[in-house]
Design an enzyme around this catalytic site. Structure first.
Site, PDB file in Angstrom:
ATOM      1  N   TYR A  14       0.839  -1.202   0.000  1.00 24.17           N
ATOM      2  CA  TYR A  14       0.000   0.000   0.000  1.00 24.17           C
ATOM      3  C   TYR A  14       0.870   1.247   0.000  1.00 24.17           C
ATOM      4  O   TYR A  14       1.931   1.281   0.644  1.00 24.17           O
ATOM      5  CB  TYR A  14      -0.867   0.043   1.274  1.00 24.17           C
ATOM      6  CG  TYR A  14      -2.021  -0.917   1.279  1.00 24.17           C
ATOM      7  CD1 TYR A  14      -3.237  -0.564   0.707  1.00 24.17           C
ATOM      8  CD2 TYR A  14      -1.907  -2.173   1.868  1.00 24.17           C
ATOM      9  CE1 TYR A  14      -4.320  -1.434   0.729  1.00 24.17           C
ATOM     10  CE2 TYR A  14      -2.979  -3.048   1.889  1.00 24.17           C
ATOM     11  CZ  TYR A  14      -4.177  -2.674   1.321  1.00 24.17           C
ATOM     12  OH  TYR A  14      -5.236  -3.536   1.343  1.00 24.17           O
TER      13      TYR A  14
ATOM     14  N   TYR B 113      -0.285  -9.929   0.505  1.00 24.43           N
ATOM     15  CA  TYR B 113       0.770  -9.336   1.329  1.00 24.43           C
ATOM     16  C   TYR B 113       0.818  -9.982   2.711  1.00 24.43           C
ATOM     17  O   TYR B 113      -0.193 -10.452   3.220  1.00 24.43           O
ATOM     18  CB  TYR B 113       0.621  -7.817   1.425  1.00 24.43           C
ATOM     19  CG  TYR B 113      -0.683  -7.292   1.982  1.00 24.43           C
ATOM     20  CD1 TYR B 113      -0.907  -7.220   3.361  1.00 24.43           C
ATOM     21  CD2 TYR B 113      -1.688  -6.839   1.132  1.00 24.43           C
ATOM     22  CE1 TYR B 113      -2.090  -6.712   3.861  1.00 24.43           C
ATOM     23  CE2 TYR B 113      -2.879  -6.334   1.629  1.00 24.43           C
ATOM     24  CZ  TYR B 113      -3.077  -6.268   3.000  1.00 24.43           C
ATOM     25  OH  TYR B 113      -4.249  -5.771   3.495  1.00 24.43           O
TER      26      TYR B 113
ATOM     27  N   ARG C 133      -2.394 -11.991   3.737  1.00 21.63           N
ATOM     28  CA  ARG C 133      -3.744 -11.639   3.305  1.00 21.63           C
ATOM     29  C   ARG C 133      -3.937 -12.056   1.856  1.00 21.63           C
ATOM     30  O   ARG C 133      -3.094 -11.776   1.000  1.00 21.63           O
ATOM     31  CB  ARG C 133      -3.984 -10.124   3.379  1.00 21.63           C
ATOM     32  CG  ARG C 133      -4.044  -9.447   4.717  1.00 21.63           C
ATOM     33  CD  ARG C 133      -5.253  -9.712   5.602  1.00 21.63           C
ATOM     34  NE  ARG C 133      -6.491 -10.192   5.046  1.00 21.63           N
ATOM     35  CZ  ARG C 133      -7.510  -9.449   4.606  1.00 21.63           C
ATOM     36  NH1 ARG C 133      -7.412  -8.140   4.640  1.00 21.63           N
ATOM     37  NH2 ARG C 133      -8.606  -9.997   4.149  1.00 21.63           N
TER      38      ARG C 133
ATOM     39  N   HIS D 242      -7.061  -8.657  -2.319  1.00 19.22           N
ATOM     40  CA  HIS D 242      -8.407  -8.111  -2.069  1.00 19.22           C
ATOM     41  C   HIS D 242      -8.446  -6.633  -2.437  1.00 19.22           C
ATOM     42  O   HIS D 242      -7.421  -5.958  -2.466  1.00 19.22           O
ATOM     43  CB  HIS D 242      -8.798  -8.293  -0.597  1.00 19.22           C
ATOM     44  CG  HIS D 242      -7.871  -7.594   0.344  1.00 19.22           C
ATOM     45  ND1 HIS D 242      -6.686  -8.161   0.783  1.00 19.22           N
ATOM     46  CD2 HIS D 242      -7.917  -6.360   0.920  1.00 19.22           C
ATOM     47  CE1 HIS D 242      -6.064  -7.318   1.579  1.00 19.22           C
ATOM     48  NE2 HIS D 242      -6.781  -6.204   1.682  1.00 19.22           N
TER      49      HIS D 242
ATOM     50  N   HIS E  41     -10.587  -3.190  -1.177  1.00 20.94           N
ATOM     51  CA  HIS E  41     -11.503  -2.640  -0.167  1.00 20.94           C
ATOM     52  C   HIS E  41     -12.583  -1.805  -0.859  1.00 20.94           C
ATOM     53  O   HIS E  41     -12.271  -1.000  -1.753  1.00 20.94           O
ATOM     54  CB  HIS E  41     -10.744  -1.739   0.811  1.00 20.94           C
ATOM     55  CG  HIS E  41      -9.735  -2.475   1.649  1.00 20.94           C
ATOM     56  ND1 HIS E  41     -10.002  -2.916   2.924  1.00 20.94           N
ATOM     57  CD2 HIS E  41      -8.459  -2.854   1.389  1.00 20.94           C
ATOM     58  CE1 HIS E  41      -8.937  -3.518   3.430  1.00 20.94           C
ATOM     59  NE2 HIS E  41      -7.969  -3.500   2.509  1.00 20.94           N
TER      60      HIS E  41
HETATM   61 FE   LIG Z   1      -6.076  -4.556   2.752  1.00 30.22          FE
END
Ligand SMILES: [Fe+2]
Length: 429
Positions: free
Chosen positions: A112, A151, A161, A164, A166
């Site tokens: 991110y 990640y 994770r 995905h 959000h």
């Molecule tokens: Fe996330």
């Protein structure tokens, strides 16, 4: 007492989720939930005008027509280009047009663009990872992006994770607010992900997984995925009459929500010129250890000083001020502190038309919260508090957690305690 001006709609709320289809707040395998889940039972909240109205962004954000995360920089981002498209509907299959959809995600390497993301993967100078769109007349949205990478995270040993995206969706009312995550088909990481698996109902979980879709796939350009989002339907519509859709499962905003949500931060709900009694509110969000929650976001929804909501279902014959929309969004700082200014709302009808004391409806989102927490802020020295039908539902000993305190100088202090001693009253909305 029944208000003759109370609209019919105040007697008709939104449906509650079917058992098992939404996560519980406490899900120990997801470690961040352990100190943030309320320990006290939620207080059931009958829906009144506060809950059946909600913010609209159409007039302010009319320029948002397309959402393409691959053309926000000089060069296209690295990664596999994809199109994600679907409809936002209610449980009766009714399209929800002109509603705001916000998206945010990691880049193709699973990182991110956020200062707290320390994953040892490259940032992409050509990818910010956030966008927003209004649904069209049929409730459709379409996002062009790149497929996010999986990640690692610190939840447990060798935790990853699944890929995905959000999503944040408003729908027509305060009661329909949804934040969730979309996953990809056949991802082997899903089976071990405590966030995906926090919902008991396997079918409900499965609906968080998008479908590969030829109709969305663009020849020679991008694979397409379909992801519909279903928001609560009106409880006045018999379930049998509906299409049997089930409201989409909530998922946490996670720690990096600011990528997708900060663009709409609004800590002054009543910009200069809006008449009314100005109030300044500040406080902290605290977890079960008394520690400030540095990664929370609050959303505020309130009536104007005359007691009317900026929403078509509020048909009271009270003045409307076009400059006052009644919506705010604030995030907490490193110490869990937040602050906003507004004008004090007037009294509005509540469940069954009973007049409510002035209040602000509050949604709390944070890492560790699988779904939003709903609470209310009431005002000190307000005689109407004694007869407020919702305040009266809260256990008497805990009611004061909903009422702000007046500081010397007149500003208000209101803390949100997620868990433990002094825990804030939260509502099952
Ligand atoms: Fe996330």
């Amino acid at each position: 007492m029944t208000d003759p001006h109370a609209p019919q709609a105040s007697g008709s709320g939104y449906r509650r989720p079917r058992p098992g289809t939404q996560p519980e707040y406490l899900h120990p395998p997801y470690k961040s939930s352990v100190k943030r889940a309320p320990a006290q039972p939620l207080v059931p909240l009958p829906h009144g005008l506060t809950e059946v109205t909600g913010p609209s962004f159409e007039s302010e954000l009319a320029d948002i027509q397309a959402c393409d995360l691959t053309c926000q920089h000089a060069q296209p981002p690295l990664g596999e280009r994809i199109v994600v498209a679907g409809r936002v509907m209610d449980e009766d299959g009714k399209a929800l047009p002109r509603t705001l959809v916000e998206v945010w995600q990691a880049n193709a390497a699973g990182r991110y663009r956020h200062p707290l993301d320390q994953h040892d993967a490259p940032l992409d100078p050509n990818f910010s990872g956030a966008g927003r769109i209004l649904t069209d007349d049929d409730g459709r949205y379409r996002v062009v992006t790149i497929r996010p990478g999986a990640y690692p995270w610190g939840n447990h040993d060798n935790a990853w994770r699944p890929a995905h995206i959000h999503f944040s969706v408003f729908g027509p009312a305060f009661a329909t607010r949804l934040v969730t995550q979309m996953y990809f088909p056949s991802d082997p990481l899903l089976a071990a992900d405590p966030i995906f698996n926090c919902t008991a109902d396997e079918t409900a979980r499965g609906r968080l997984v998008s479908e590969f879709d030829w109709d969305t796939t663009l020849p020679g350009h991008a694979l397409g995925y379909r992801f519909d989002m279903i928001l609560s339907g009106r409880d006045a519509t018999p379930m049998e009459a509906g299409r049997g859709l089930v409201a989409t499962t909530s998922q946490t905003v996670g720690p990096f929500y600011s990528i997708g949500l900060d663009w709409l931060l609004r800590d002054d709900l009543a910009p200069g010129g809006v008449p009314g009694e100005r109030v300044s509110v500040s406080g902290r969000i605290l977890d079960g250890d008394g520690q400030g929650v540095p990664d929370a976001v609050l959303e505020l929804w309130q009536a104007n000083p005359d007691g009317r909501y900026a929403h078509p279902e509020d048909t009271q014959t009270k003045p409307v001020d076009p400059a006052f929309r009644g919506y705010g969004r604030v995030s907490t700082d490193a110490n869990g502190r937040f602050q906003f200014t507004t004008v004090k709302p007037g009294p509005v009808p509540g469940p069954r038309g009973r007049i409510q004391a002035p209040h602000i409806a509050v949604s709390v989102f944070a890492r560790g919260l699988m779904k939003r927490l709903v609470t209310r802020l009431y005002f000190p020295d307000e005689p109407a508090n004694a007869t407020d039908p919702v305040l009266g539902l809260a256990p008497a000993a805990r009611r004061s957690s909903l009422v702000a305190a007046k500081r010397p100088g007149g500003s208000l202090e209101w803390n949100v305690i997620l868990q433990g001693a002094g825990e804030t009253v939260f509502f099952d909305c």
